[in-house]
Design a protein around this motif. Structure first.
Motif, PDB file in Angstrom:
ATOM      1  N   MET A  96       0.988  -0.978  -0.393  1.00 35.31           N
ATOM      2  CA  MET A  96       0.128   0.268   0.046  1.00 35.31           C
ATOM      3  C   MET A  96       0.388   1.302  -0.031  1.00 35.31           C
ATOM      4  SD  MET A  96      -3.085  -1.401   2.622  1.00 35.31           S
ATOM      5  CE  MET A  96      -4.103  -0.023   2.970  1.00 35.31           C
ATOM      6  N   ALA A  97       2.066   1.525   1.071  1.00 36.06           N
ATOM      7  CA  ALA A  97       3.055   2.433   1.309  1.00 36.06           C
ATOM      8  C   ALA A  97       3.967   2.893  -0.590  1.00 36.06           C
ATOM      9  CB  ALA A  97       3.738   1.871   2.007  1.00 36.06           C
ATOM     10  N   ARG A  98       4.110   1.741  -1.276  1.00 36.43           N
ATOM     11  CA  ARG A  98       5.093   1.665  -2.552  1.00 36.43           C
ATOM     12  C   ARG A  98       3.836   2.180  -3.227  1.00 36.43           C
ATOM     13  NH1 ARG A  98       7.411  -3.978  -1.496  1.00 36.43           N
ATOM     14  NH2 ARG A  98       9.640  -3.287  -0.245  1.00 36.43           N
ATOM     15  N   ARG A  99       2.814   2.213  -3.321  1.00 38.21           N
ATOM     16  CA  ARG A  99       1.711   2.493  -3.838  1.00 38.21           C
ATOM     17  C   ARG A  99       1.115   4.061  -3.441  1.00 38.21           C
ATOM     18  NH1 ARG A  99      -2.167  -1.563  -7.839  1.00 38.21           N
ATOM     19  NH2 ARG A  99      -0.319  -3.037  -7.540  1.00 38.21           N
ATOM     20  N   GLY A 100       1.607   4.105  -2.619  1.00 35.81           N
ATOM     21  CA  GLY A 100       1.193   5.429  -2.053  1.00 35.81           C
ATOM     22  C   GLY A 100      -0.414   6.186  -1.316  1.00 35.81           C
ATOM     23  N   ALA A 101      -0.575   4.657  -1.002  1.00 38.54           N
ATOM     24  CA  ALA A 101      -1.802   4.405  -0.093  1.00 38.54           C
ATOM     25  C   ALA A 101      -1.574   3.625   1.587  1.00 38.54           C
ATOM     26  CB  ALA A 101      -2.973   4.362  -1.114  1.00 38.54           C
ATOM     27  N   ALA A 102      -0.491   3.996   2.379  1.00 34.39           N
ATOM     28  CA  ALA A 102      -0.790   3.559   3.729  1.00 34.39           C
ATOM     29  C   ALA A 102      -1.374   4.160   4.526  1.00 34.39           C
ATOM     30  CB  ALA A 102       1.021   3.847   3.903  1.00 34.39           C
ATOM     31  N   THR A 103      -2.719   4.810   4.639  1.00 29.31           N
ATOM     32  CA  THR A 103      -3.807   5.342   5.776  1.00 29.31           C
ATOM     33  C   THR A 103      -4.382   4.040   5.976  1.00 29.31           C
ATOM     34  OG1 THR A 103      -3.419   7.905   4.796  1.00 29.31           O
ATOM     35  CG2 THR A 103      -5.187   7.031   6.391  1.00 29.31           C
ATOM     36  N   LEU A 104      -3.995   3.484   7.155  1.00 29.72           N
ATOM     37  CA  LEU A 104      -5.320   2.875   7.795  1.00 29.72           C
ATOM     38  C   LEU A 104      -6.425   3.704   9.001  1.00 29.72           C
ATOM     39  CD1 LEU A 104      -2.564   0.332   8.695  1.00 29.72           C
ATOM     40  CD2 LEU A 104      -4.523  -0.022   6.964  1.00 29.72           C
ATOM     41  N   PRO A 159      -8.473  -1.678   3.341  1.00 28.33           N
ATOM     42  CA  PRO A 159      -9.525  -1.388   4.300  1.00 28.33           C
ATOM     43  C   PRO A 159     -10.210  -1.152   4.488  1.00 28.33           C
ATOM     44  CG  PRO A 159      -7.353  -1.587   4.920  1.00 28.33           C
ATOM     45  CD  PRO A 159      -6.742  -0.194   3.996  1.00 28.33           C
ATOM     46  N   LEU A 160     -10.921   0.102   4.091  1.00 29.58           N
ATOM     47  CA  LEU A 160     -12.775   0.700   4.247  1.00 29.58           C
ATOM     48  C   LEU A 160     -13.375   0.439   3.283  1.00 29.58           C
ATOM     49  CD1 LEU A 160     -12.083   4.468   4.653  1.00 29.58           C
ATOM     50  CD2 LEU A 160     -12.652   2.722   6.242  1.00 29.58           C
ATOM     51  N   HIS A 161     -13.158  -0.495   2.098  1.00 30.10           N
ATOM     52  CA  HIS A 161     -13.433  -1.572   0.939  1.00 30.10           C
ATOM     53  C   HIS A 161     -14.041  -2.840   1.363  1.00 30.10           C
ATOM     54  CE1 HIS A 161     -11.127   0.997  -2.484  1.00 30.10           C
ATOM     55  NE2 HIS A 161     -12.111   1.514  -1.062  1.00 30.10           N
ATOM     56  N   THR A 162     -13.628  -3.201   2.373  1.00 29.25           N
ATOM     57  CA  THR A 162     -14.366  -4.262   3.213  1.00 29.25           C
ATOM     58  C   THR A 162     -15.960  -4.543   3.591  1.00 29.25           C
ATOM     59  OG1 THR A 162     -13.744  -3.704   5.413  1.00 29.25           O
ATOM     60  CG2 THR A 162     -12.469  -5.089   4.184  1.00 29.25           C
TER      61      THR A 162
END
Length: 261
Positions: free
Chosen positions: A12-20, A215-218
């Motif tokens: 996720m971080a490597r795609r620039g989206a590591a916020t949980l 993770p919100l997509h769950t």
């Protein structure tokens, strides 16, 4: 509360989206031996975020020989430093043809043995490899608990996994129209064995298909599965939470992410 039994914070971080999400209950899953320290640096201190160590079949890329014994030592080194809640993901992948089938089996069975020795659940990856994972599960060496992550097979394989005491986890691809066999598995799996996940940043559910998953997509996957099973979504979510803690051999959220494990 957001549940996600399988996500990859490093990818996720490597795609620039590591916020949980702050209320996330889930498992950050390893892909390679030795990546634990970098992953833990990205995870927030939380009593409800768990993590695995593992070595997937992709480490066998280009048919280079990888010694299972050397991989085991790498995993044990990280476990001694950081602890772990599960082993994996690991397993079989005939779609991309990593290494040879024998190499994939040796790498997987090494981690099955490690999970058994440490009393940790194993997180199983299988893609176009129903026969290989079936044979491995039927082996007398397969003595650990665990989960079939991103389940993408049919009811026949699901029943074999259930007979071994495994959980079945569904990712966003269960929402894809053509995946009727996965949907049938999600509809019929016993309530005390079902989990759901994102596999973030991969396999985003409809309506986000083709975009990086989160993770919100769950919540969308939960809606779809609840409707498929004709069950109340909040009741199903609570049951999945219980199942997740059961997978991890924990009755409560009793740990904090720390180098001591």
């Amino acid at each position: 509360m957001i549940l996600d039994s399988h996500f990859h914070i490093l990818s996720m971080a490597r795609r620039g989206a590591a916020t949980l999400p702050e209320d996330l209950v889930g498992i950050d899953v390893a892909t390679d031996a030795g990546d634990t320290e970098e992953r833990l640096s990205l995870l927030p201190l939380s009593q409800t975020i768990f993590f695995s160590v593992g070595s997937g079949p992709w480490v066998l890329n280009n048919n280079e020989y990888i010694s299972p014994e050397n991989e085991r030592e790498k995993l044990l080194k990280d476990i001694s430093l950081f602890g772990c809640d599960a082993i994996g993901e690991c397993g079989f992948d005939n779609h991309w043809g990593y290494g040879t089938k024998d190499m994939q089996r040796e790498l997987f069975m090494m981690q099955v043995e490690l999970a058994s020795d440490l009393d940790r659940p194993i997180i199983i990856h299988t893609r176009d490899a129903d026969r290989e994972i079936s044979e491995a599960m039927m082996s007398s060496s397969f003595r650990c608990s665990g989960v079939m992550h991103c389940f993408s097979s049919d009811i026949t394989l699901m029943k074999k996994a259930l007979d071994k005491g495994l959980f079945i986890s569904f990712a966003g691809n269960v929402t894809y129209k053509a995946n009727t066999s996965i949907q049938e598995a999600a509809r019929t799996v016993p309530q005390d064995r079902i989990l759901y996940e994102t596999d973030a940043p991969y396999l985003a559910p409809v309506p986000f298909r083709g975009k990086p998953s989160d993770p919100l997509h769950t919540e969308y996957t939960l809606d779809f599965i609840a409707a498929l099973r004709n069950e109340d979504r909040e009741m199903l979510k609570e049951k999945v939470k219980e199942n997740l803690f059961s997978l991890l051999h924990r009755d409560k959220t009793v740990r904090k992410l720390s180098p001591s494990g």
